[in-house]
Design an enzyme around this catalytic site. Structure first.
Site, short mmCIF file in Angstrom:
data_model
loop_
_atom_site.label_atom_id
_atom_site.label_comp_id
_atom_site.label_asym_id
_atom_site.label_seq_id
_atom_site.Cartn_x
_atom_site.Cartn_y
_atom_site.Cartn_z
N THR A 184 -35.68 50.76 25.29
CA THR A 184 -35.36 50.99 23.88
C THR A 184 -36.02 49.99 22.94
O THR A 184 -36.05 50.19 21.73
CB THR A 184 -33.84 50.96 23.65
N HIS A 193 -52.39 41.99 15.80
CA HIS A 193 -52.62 40.55 15.75
C HIS A 193 -54.07 40.30 15.35
O HIS A 193 -54.99 40.88 15.93
CB HIS A 193 -52.39 39.92 17.13
N GLY A 198 -44.47 41.68 17.38
CA GLY A 198 -44.58 40.81 18.54
C GLY A 198 -43.26 40.11 18.87
O GLY A 198 -43.03 39.69 20.00
N CYS A 205 -49.81 39.06 24.60
CA CYS A 205 -50.53 39.94 23.68
C CYS A 205 -51.75 39.27 23.04
O CYS A 205 -52.85 39.82 23.03
CB CYS A 205 -49.59 40.46 22.60
#
Lengths: 355, 355, 355, 355
Positions: free
Chosen positions: C12, C241, C179, C148
């Site tokens: 979720t 990013h 993030g 990431c």
């Protein structure tokens, strides 16, 4: 004059920060106790707080060590308590403060509609403070600050209600993020977005103004007799609630000029002669420019205590009034009104009118 | 079927970009000419445009060299013109396109209230296209896309108007930045802010829906007989207009369930059997969640062609209906409706109903 | 081919949502189990999730009832597990999944620097998957998705490292709010603001790329031999990013053209011949425009799997290279790389190269 | 003391507004003439300006009628001119002001690198004002305010340069929207986005600090002997430029404590004894908290004249220094430094040191 010694409960939240800021250097009040939640207890205020206001932390509280609400209840050497707690927490604490004889100026939403508790927006209904004569909860007293949106709305409605009567009000709000507290609205949910719902808000806006605009008769408040229909939304604005208002007046044939004149008059203002330190010179500022009020440009008016009204329009019959009103939700909508109310209390106390 | 050859005027603006995106790969239309302002002329589309849409530039237009509106008027080998020009520029150009026998689907705000010009939101008033039979401006024809806010509002009002009648509408809008074009709203004026005014918008919202909801009788449209009172504001949202609507119904005793049922029915939808490619399966999506519709989460519904309704409430008498409606201002509010309208035109043409 | 049956842990959250989105309709994988935290268990996915992605919830998972991680551990009829859990929770759960013989593709930050665990950015170091031959944690296996920021950075560094060598890297990042997860960054802290700190991020960015760019020799990875100096900041951007990079090359005399050519070549790409479904055609897109890459305009490139490089500059000596690189932190930086890695695993498995 | 009579050129822009705000009530200066562009001429300042600052418009200028630059050139009864004009417009006007014997304090970017023109950041290089002795452009004089980013950067570099020497500087900036003026950055281009490019900015940041940190010897400035490599980006922040800085020191073995001590010392500050009214008590504020400086929380430090430094880190060798510095781009970066410079000029004039 000796200053009243005051406690601020919930001092690290946004409303608590504004209380601190307004009480700092106040000529009537001296903040002595600051309370916070578990993880901040024992820390100096400046270390525990995530200070977000543009003005710096007042130096006199920087080293004040935070205590718990429980610890506060064991102290006796203070007079007033300003509470900025969530309602569920406030109920218990406020009851105990009252029992211990404190005067509680509360932002929490519990008890606001209680017929024995003044819900004060001083310019609008300073006289409701006389309800305190009948208050008999214990040796203390409690006064409530209205919901932020209701405080701003009611201030703008008061002169209109007095001058022309009101049949019905529709309001759509665009409310600032600060109204939900520091951690209330995640950025992922509000950037490039708005949320057309604020839990519990519409119910407050539809009831509180009717109490504030009510008449005190024989020690009781008869609520104003019109309906308010509110749709409340959250927008990506930091401070300042904007409200788009439609008022169906009791009269027709009203002109824009008459509306402006009533908003700018002082006859409706119940504290205009009292010179309370936090009272703005003009509680309602009317802007003629098409594109005002705007949160970033107008929230600071009257140091956050004034509301700004613009976009005034009447329909052809002069019965449907529309306008936009904006106010600082943390100052007029919370801490500022709390402090103003305490100043009012002190004034009435001095005059011996509260018993 | 041979495709209609189409021109897009103002192809580098936001609405122009969306036209390009929707027309790319369209089974009925083939974009052949793209126009832009002086400094872009002669450049390939992909070099001249400041492409802002999330989907990539369609490859078939990347190398299409932009021409001026003037140059377009010298070409004859196209059928339809989609215009996304400012009104002041559009007046002259559209008139000439009509003179040259083109079918003009126009987003410009000029002539929208002209009694001979269909102002089409196809689900709502597809039949108004028959006004074209009487249009006699030249050999061409012109059809107008409604104002974005009005298109979204009217779609939500249509089923209610049909089922319950409408006495009065109050609407407060929270409109996206894209409505003002790429350079419309400076960031310094809207971040941490909102602006409670949009030039010329309220006038449009207060008039256009009444034409769209009007009845075509004997070749004339009799406008719907109720007043709309609009307050329009700009908020820091990229795409998606949100509207807080109050409707005074002609009947009382209406329930929320009845409203939902009417919004979800298809009986009111004038194009539901036509299978037009750009028509959304459900033009109105009703959300039961308290906190919907939200621009970022709901603007893409029905690929931007559906509006989303939520926060449905009725007062105690079942006469005052409130809800929030949201739609994509660039798709449903502009280019999408333009393309849908052209599909409708082609369908009527095929059926031989336009003369 | 029969599809692998897969579980998504933490389904979720934002990364979980993207996993669901990418796995939906995937020709190799079929999501069968979705896990979530306590308060969502038992609910259908579509009711429990606060779905924030622009694409709609895939219909095949709408009714999938969420289970707990604990319950998942009692099921045996699945092959792969994609985990999007916080590190502290992941450690225990991943160990047990491995014990039960599952193949775990994990986004959690634990164990990333473990010498026996492949930290995969497939284009960069697909061959590191052979570390699995030595993995002997239990009957299962575990592969890690990099941080990431590191995934995006390393993809841009790889061709440069191969062609010119690297002595030193300085990077300042401007990272998206997503993030930190849906509730990570309060709006009150980031609107009209930025935060020059992300807990634990700089340590990851300074170490993970050196493992990924390392060489697999005799079943061990020798890390790349240069230092990375990172300053990581959070900016008010939803997805994408951006990283401002300075590279001191091992050679001097390098030209901008040579850099562009190396970035655009495919020689460095370790999966270019494999035709994995989630692999972008061009993993690195070079933009010549001065003002690119931009998060809103470039994060969708290659469906979020490509990084976009712009602002390439070299100093007079041709040794100091500067550029800006941008990638989707949820796709290339998390779920997309997780799925690509699983595709790679399946390919190696098919070829029998993993034992 | 009689006040100097001053003109503000470009008084309605953002920098002009801040000049007005800072000059209002100033004990040395009295604003008498305000200039603006064509469409504002003749209007009272308060009607013409789109006032965006949080503080209100100073009452003494509200009724001041705006004149054109041309008209100003015909007046003789003023001493100083503060210019906030675009460079292309400034060149001509400033030359004429000088010809007429005025002292020009200029924000425009023209002539900043001219060897005869002081580029002043007073704490850093007050002594460069002595260049004026050699200035012989006419009877007037001109002094330049540095580029905003350079002013903030150089203030932070100065104590480090003095104490440890500098070999090389890398800087990535995250600059506020106000730096581009009220209409500079459209909201459609920056919400949920950033732009990694600012026209002409990197060239300024790579050159101006070297002049400011240069040494005045024999009436000439020898520029500091190190290279600056800048990447400048625009982020959705209203006020406050943030800069991520890497400094390669001339020495190794430097500790974080030594850096902090040098930043907090006053020994490097060339105006620390002068008590100029606009000089901040601490021009550099060092924050120990991990997550500072932040634009919204720190741009107001020292009333916008202080820069705030945080995130100080050194590599293992004590040679690579990294930190983040933030300053108000409109105050320290423009109008505030302009006023401070004029105060410095007045002081030197009083001491008779300028000829």
């Amino acid at each position: 004059m000796d200053k009243f010694r005051v406690a601020v409960l919930g001092a690290t939240g946004l409303v608590g920060q504004k209380f601190i800021s307004l009480l700092s250097g106040h000529r009537m009040f001296e903040p002595v106790y600051l309370t916070a939640s578990e993880r901040s207890i024992g820390k100096p205020y400046s270390k525990a707080v995530n200070w977000l206001l543009p003005e710096p932390i007042p130096s006199e509280v920087e080293e004040n060590r935070l205590i718990s609400n429980k610890e506060l209840l064991e102290r006796n050497d203070f007079d007033f308590a300003f509470t900025a707690l969530p309602a569920e927490e406030a109920i218990e604490v406020e009851r105990r403060l009252i029992d211990r004889g404190k005067i509680v100026f509360s932002n929490a939403s519990n008890w606001r509609m209680d017929p024995l508790i003044p819900l004060l927006n001083p310019e609008v209904n300073a006289d409701h403070i006389l309800l305190l004569r009948k208050q008999n909860f214990g040796s203390g007293k409690v006064l409530k600050v209205p919901n932020c949106t209701s405080a701003i709305l009611t201030l703008s409605l008061k002169p209109i209600y007095d001058a022309f009567g009101i049949r019905k009000v529709f309001v759509t709000t665009m409310q600032a993020l600060s109204g939900a507290g520091i951690h209330g609205v995640p950025s992922m949910q509000i950037i490039d977005n708005l949320i057309p719902f604020i839990q519990g808000e519409e119910e407050k806006v539809e009831s509180e103004p009717k109490k504030m605009l009510g008449r005190l008769e024989n020690g009781e408040i008869s609520h104003a007799d019109f309906n308010i229909y509110a749709t409340t939304t959250r927008v990506p604005v930091l401070y300042g609630h904007t409200e788009s208002v439609v008022v169906e007046l009791s009269q027709s044939g009203v002109s824009k000029e008459e509306i402006v004149r009533s908003l700018r008059s002082t006859s409706w203002n119940k504290i205009s002669g009292l010179h309370l330190p936090t009272a703005p010179k003009e509680p309602i500022i009317v802007k003629e420019e098409d594109d005002r009020p705007q949160p970033r440009l107008d929230r600071g008016n009257g140091k956050g205590m004034a509301v700004t009204v613009g976009r005034i329009k009447l329909d052809g019959e002069g019965r449907l009034l529309r306008y936009v009103v904006l106010g600082d939700n943390i100052v007029r909508g919370a801490a500022g009104t709390g402090v103003l109310m305490a100043e009012l209390y002190a004034e009435y106390l001095k005059r011996g009118e509260l018993s």
